[in-house]
Design a protein around this motif. Structure first.
Motif, PDB file in Angstrom:
ATOM      1  N   ALA A 231     -23.737  63.910  14.009  1.00  0.00           N
ATOM      2  CA  ALA A 231     -23.097  64.856  13.280  1.00  0.00           C
ATOM      3  C   ALA A 231     -23.202  66.195  12.918  1.00  0.00           C
ATOM      4  O   ALA A 231     -24.834  66.614  13.772  1.00  0.00           O
ATOM      5  CB  ALA A 231     -24.454  63.965  12.165  1.00  0.00           C
ATOM      6  N   GLY A 232     -22.394  67.341  12.293  1.00  0.00           N
ATOM      7  CA  GLY A 232     -22.880  68.586  12.050  1.00  0.00           C
ATOM      8  C   GLY A 232     -22.723  68.823  11.113  1.00  0.00           C
ATOM      9  O   GLY A 232     -21.099  68.232  10.920  1.00  0.00           O
ATOM     10  N   TRP A 233     -22.803  69.704   9.977  1.00  0.00           N
ATOM     11  CA  TRP A 233     -22.630  69.933   9.088  1.00  0.00           C
ATOM     12  C   TRP A 233     -22.103  71.664   9.582  1.00  0.00           C
ATOM     13  O   TRP A 233     -23.466  71.747   9.545  1.00  0.00           O
ATOM     14  CB  TRP A 233     -23.343  69.596   7.962  1.00  0.00           C
ATOM     15  N   GLY A 234     -21.235  72.156   9.278  1.00  0.00           N
ATOM     16  CA  GLY A 234     -20.888  74.168   9.757  1.00  0.00           C
ATOM     17  C   GLY A 234     -19.819  74.376   9.198  1.00  0.00           C
ATOM     18  O   GLY A 234     -19.411  74.277   8.993  1.00  0.00           O
ATOM     19  N   GLN A 235     -20.460  75.956   9.560  1.00  0.00           N
ATOM     20  CA  GLN A 235     -19.396  76.225   8.748  1.00  0.00           C
ATOM     21  C   GLN A 235     -18.276  76.970  10.262  1.00  0.00           C
ATOM     22  O   GLN A 235     -16.274  76.546   9.458  1.00  0.00           O
ATOM     23  CB  GLN A 235     -18.548  77.956   8.350  1.00  0.00           C
ATOM     24  N   THR A 236     -17.874  76.344  10.977  1.00  0.00           N
ATOM     25  CA  THR A 236     -17.205  76.354  12.474  1.00  0.00           C
ATOM     26  C   THR A 236     -16.544  75.100  12.806  1.00  0.00           C
ATOM     27  O   THR A 236     -16.392  74.614  13.433  1.00  0.00           O
ATOM     28  CB  THR A 236     -18.167  77.299  13.351  1.00  0.00           C
ATOM     29  N   PHE A 237     -17.556  73.599  11.831  1.00  0.00           N
ATOM     30  CA  PHE A 237     -16.680  72.873  13.021  1.00  0.00           C
ATOM     31  C   PHE A 237     -15.798  71.975  12.228  1.00  0.00           C
ATOM     32  O   PHE A 237     -15.317  72.852  11.042  1.00  0.00           O
ATOM     33  CB  PHE A 237     -18.016  71.617  12.332  1.00  0.00           C
ATOM     34  N   SER A 238     -14.950  70.886  13.008  1.00  0.00           N
ATOM     35  CA  SER A 238     -13.858  70.430  12.180  1.00  0.00           C
ATOM     36  C   SER A 238     -14.609  69.037  12.095  1.00  0.00           C
ATOM     37  O   SER A 238     -15.053  68.549  12.235  1.00  0.00           O
ATOM     38  CB  SER A 238     -12.869  70.476  12.749  1.00  0.00           C
ATOM     39  N   SER A 239     -13.699  68.794  10.699  1.00  0.00           N
ATOM     40  CA  SER A 239     -14.267  67.231   9.766  1.00  0.00           C
ATOM     41  C   SER A 239     -13.574  66.171  10.976  1.00  0.00           C
ATOM     42  O   SER A 239     -11.872  66.145  11.763  1.00  0.00           O
ATOM     43  CB  SER A 239     -13.488  67.247   8.477  1.00  0.00           C
ATOM     44  N   ALA A 240     -14.627  65.746  11.475  1.00  0.00           N
ATOM     45  CA  ALA A 240     -14.148  64.598  12.533  1.00  0.00           C
ATOM     46  C   ALA A 240     -15.033  63.229  12.200  1.00  0.00           C
ATOM     47  O   ALA A 240     -15.493  63.237  11.675  1.00  0.00           O
ATOM     48  CB  ALA A 240     -14.973  65.273  14.215  1.00  0.00           C
ATOM     49  N   ASN A 241     -14.141  62.231  12.006  1.00  0.00           N
ATOM     50  CA  ASN A 241     -14.662  60.208  11.801  1.00  0.00           C
ATOM     51  C   ASN A 241     -14.037  60.204  13.236  1.00  0.00           C
ATOM     52  O   ASN A 241     -12.814  59.213  12.648  1.00  0.00           O
ATOM     53  CB  ASN A 241     -13.940  60.408  10.697  1.00  0.00           C
ATOM     54  N   VAL A 242     -14.958  59.133  13.862  1.00  0.00           N
ATOM     55  CA  VAL A 242     -14.356  57.843  14.569  1.00  0.00           C
ATOM     56  C   VAL A 242     -15.610  57.313  14.762  1.00  0.00           C
ATOM     57  O   VAL A 242     -16.615  56.643  14.225  1.00  0.00           O
ATOM     58  CB  VAL A 242     -14.990  58.603  16.188  1.00  0.00           C
ATOM     59  N   LYS A 243     -15.193  55.921  14.250  1.00  0.00           N
ATOM     60  CA  LYS A 243     -15.277  54.646  14.026  1.00  0.00           C
ATOM     61  C   LYS A 243     -14.934  53.791  14.809  1.00  0.00           C
ATOM     62  O   LYS A 243     -14.365  53.308  14.715  1.00  0.00           O
ATOM     63  CB  LYS A 243     -16.134  54.295  13.090  1.00  0.00           C
ATOM     64  N   GLU A 244     -16.343  53.003  16.261  1.00  0.00           N
ATOM     65  CA  GLU A 244     -15.312  51.927  17.185  1.00  0.00           C
ATOM     66  C   GLU A 244     -16.459  51.256  17.395  1.00  0.00           C
ATOM     67  O   GLU A 244     -17.264  51.560  17.268  1.00  0.00           O
ATOM     68  CB  GLU A 244     -14.552  52.614  18.022  1.00  0.00           C
ATOM     69  N   PHE A 245     -16.259  49.816  17.238  1.00  0.00           N
ATOM     70  CA  PHE A 245     -17.250  48.887  17.399  1.00  0.00           C
ATOM     71  C   PHE A 245     -16.483  47.521  18.471  1.00  0.00           C
ATOM     72  O   PHE A 245     -15.124  46.735  18.271  1.00  0.00           O
ATOM     73  CB  PHE A 245     -17.336  48.079  16.151  1.00  0.00           C
ATOM     74  N   ILE A 246     -17.345  47.759  19.211  1.00  0.00           N
ATOM     75  CA  ILE A 246     -17.664  47.025  20.494  1.00  0.00           C
ATOM     76  C   ILE A 246     -17.771  46.183  21.165  1.00  0.00           C
ATOM     77  O   ILE A 246     -19.236  46.245  20.889  1.00  0.00           O
ATOM     78  CB  ILE A 246     -17.151  48.052  21.916  1.00  0.00           C
ATOM     79  N   GLY A 247     -17.057  45.169  21.185  1.00  0.00           N
ATOM     80  CA  GLY A 247     -17.855  43.648  21.940  1.00  0.00           C
ATOM     81  C   GLY A 247     -17.752  43.146  22.834  1.00  0.00           C
ATOM     82  O   GLY A 247     -16.457  43.570  24.057  1.00  0.00           O
ATOM     83  N   THR A 248     -18.148  41.767  22.989  1.00  0.00           N
ATOM     84  CA  THR A 248     -17.896  41.064  24.527  1.00  0.00           C
ATOM     85  C   THR A 248     -16.299  40.433  24.660  1.00  0.00           C
ATOM     86  O   THR A 248     -15.715  40.379  25.317  1.00  0.00           O
ATOM     87  CB  THR A 248     -19.256  39.867  24.773  1.00  0.00           C
ATOM     88  N   LYS A 249     -16.412  39.956  23.172  1.00  0.00           N
ATOM     89  CA  LYS A 249     -14.642  39.592  23.555  1.00  0.00           C
ATOM     90  C   LYS A 249     -13.915  40.324  22.465  1.00  0.00           C
ATOM     91  O   LYS A 249     -12.602  40.245  22.494  1.00  0.00           O
ATOM     92  CB  LYS A 249     -14.964  37.799  22.260  1.00  0.00           C
ATOM     93  N   GLY A 250     -13.653  41.455  22.066  1.00  0.00           N
ATOM     94  CA  GLY A 250     -12.663  42.303  21.934  1.00  0.00           C
ATOM     95  C   GLY A 250     -13.527  43.793  20.869  1.00  0.00           C
ATOM     96  O   GLY A 250     -14.496  44.278  20.564  1.00  0.00           O
TER      97      GLY A 250
END
Ligand code: NAD
Length: 342
Positions: A231-250
């Motif tokens: 997590a970063g909040w700043g004037q030079t950051f780009s908005s980024a959003n990654v959400k990935e959930f990895i399990g034993t079967k998928g």
């Protein structure tokens, strides 16, 4: 007829507006008062949302008999003292996360909320997000087997820099925003986060010494799984959003509708990969990102004794303990065990 609940909003800022915009016109809600230390904000909200009263000191309105629920949407370092006043006045509370910026105040918040003779709900808004609910159901139904790895990042291009700078005075983005995702991981897995390793830094040059506006953490769960979060909040950051959930079967990958290259009108996109078939199913979810009215109805369910998916105060406090450990980890570039006994 359904009871009409009288509501006071304290804190007419960014999230305060999200709350009111979604509730002021509902049949079972009446806006009694809007309060901000900035009188211009309070006056504006009174006009916009048709409140009976506006003011700069919420204590003027706490004893009004028509007031049932107080929404606390102020700076983090004020949450505890306002909670105490509301509980003493026998008013139900919907308080923004995080409950506090320090371990000591968080512990006191937990105790006051737990022992209150009114209902206290902490605003872990993703619990009311239809897409996250769908992902939770898929995981609980075993679609990806046992969840072992979560990859999560949430950076903000802070255009309203003065607002972010004020929030950073109280806590780092890892504590302030990360707490949502610490709660999510514990909710999805039913397993506690036991250990957090982290690094943090200060990117913007006009921040006070000691203010950390970027952090990255790795969390270890009791069940052997792990998750990273940045997590970063700043004037030079780009908005980024990654959400990935990895399990034993998928695995499950979430793309919020605004980040979809095509088919934004279809809502959020969940991609569900199943090892058994080698195929990826696309699930579109029409979802309001911050469903404030549903969240408030969660509090009303608690008041009226109905079951709710709302996180109880034990789950809220558990996520807070992880967030405190994570904040320490990024400040000290350390590996921190999440203590459970406070
Ligand atoms: N649930 C979410 O998704 C979400 C998103 C953003 C912020 N938040 C949380 O909401 C809280 C507020 O954040 P924000 O982004 O709305 O900040 P903001 O700066 O936009 O608004 C806060 C407002 O509270 C007012 N205020 C502060 N102390 C007050 C007091 N004692 N009495 C009356 N008014 C007071 C300020 O003047 C300001 O207008 C923080 O706890 C933050 O972590 C939650």
């Amino acid at each position: 007829m359904d009871k009409v609940y009288g509501v006071m909003l304290i804190g007419c800022g960014h999230i305060g507006e999200d709350h009111l915009a979604d509730i002021y016109y509902r049949d079972n809600i009446h806006i009694v008062a809007v309060v901000d230390i900035d009188d211009k904000r309070a006056k504006l909200f009174q006009k916009k949302y048709n409140a009976d009263h506006w003011g700069t000191d919420y204590r003027e309105f706490l004893d009004l008999p028509e007031l049932d629920i107080v929404i606390i949407a102020t700076y983090v370092n004020t949450h505890l003292s306002i909670l105490k006043d509301c509980v003493a006045a026998h008013k139900h509370v919907l308080c923004e996360k995080p409950i506090a910026a320090t371990r000591e105040e968080g512990r006191e918040f937990y105790k006051v909320a737990k022992n209150a003779d009114v209902k206290v709900l902490v605003a872990h808004i993703l619990r009311y997000n239809a897409t996250y609910e769908k992902i939770c159901d898929l995981i609980w139904n075993g679609e990806i087997g046992e969840l072992k790895v979560a990859r999560m990042s949430q950076n903000h291009h802070a255009l309203n820099w003065p607002r972010y700078k004020r929030l950073l005075e109280d806590c780092s983005p890892i504590l302030d925003c990360g707490i949502h995702y610490m709660d999510i991981i514990q909710w999805f897995t039913g397993s506690k986060i036991r250990e957090v390793m982290g690094y943090g830094t200060t990117v913007d040059t006009d921040l006070d010494p000691g203010v950390v506006n970027y952090g990255m953490i790795v969390m270890r769960l009791q069940n052997g799984g792990m998750a990273y979060y940045e997590a970063g909040w700043g004037q030079t950051f780009s908005s980024a959003n990654v959400k990935e959930f990895i399990g034993t079967k998928g695995r499950i990958r979430l793309t919020m509708n605004a980040q979809r290259g095509t088919d934004c009108e279809m809502g959020d996109r969940i991609e569900l990969f199943r090892l058994s078939t080698g195929e990826t199913e696309t699930i579109n979810v029409q979802c309001k990102y911050k469903d404030m009215y549903r969240q408030l109805c969660g509090l009303i369910d608690m008041i009226e004794g109905r079951p709710t998916r709302a996180p109880d105060i034990e789950q809220v406090y558990s996520a807070f303990k992880v967030a405190v450990a994570a904040d320490k980890a990024v400040r000290e570039s350390a590996n921190v065990i999440v203590e459970d006994n406070w």
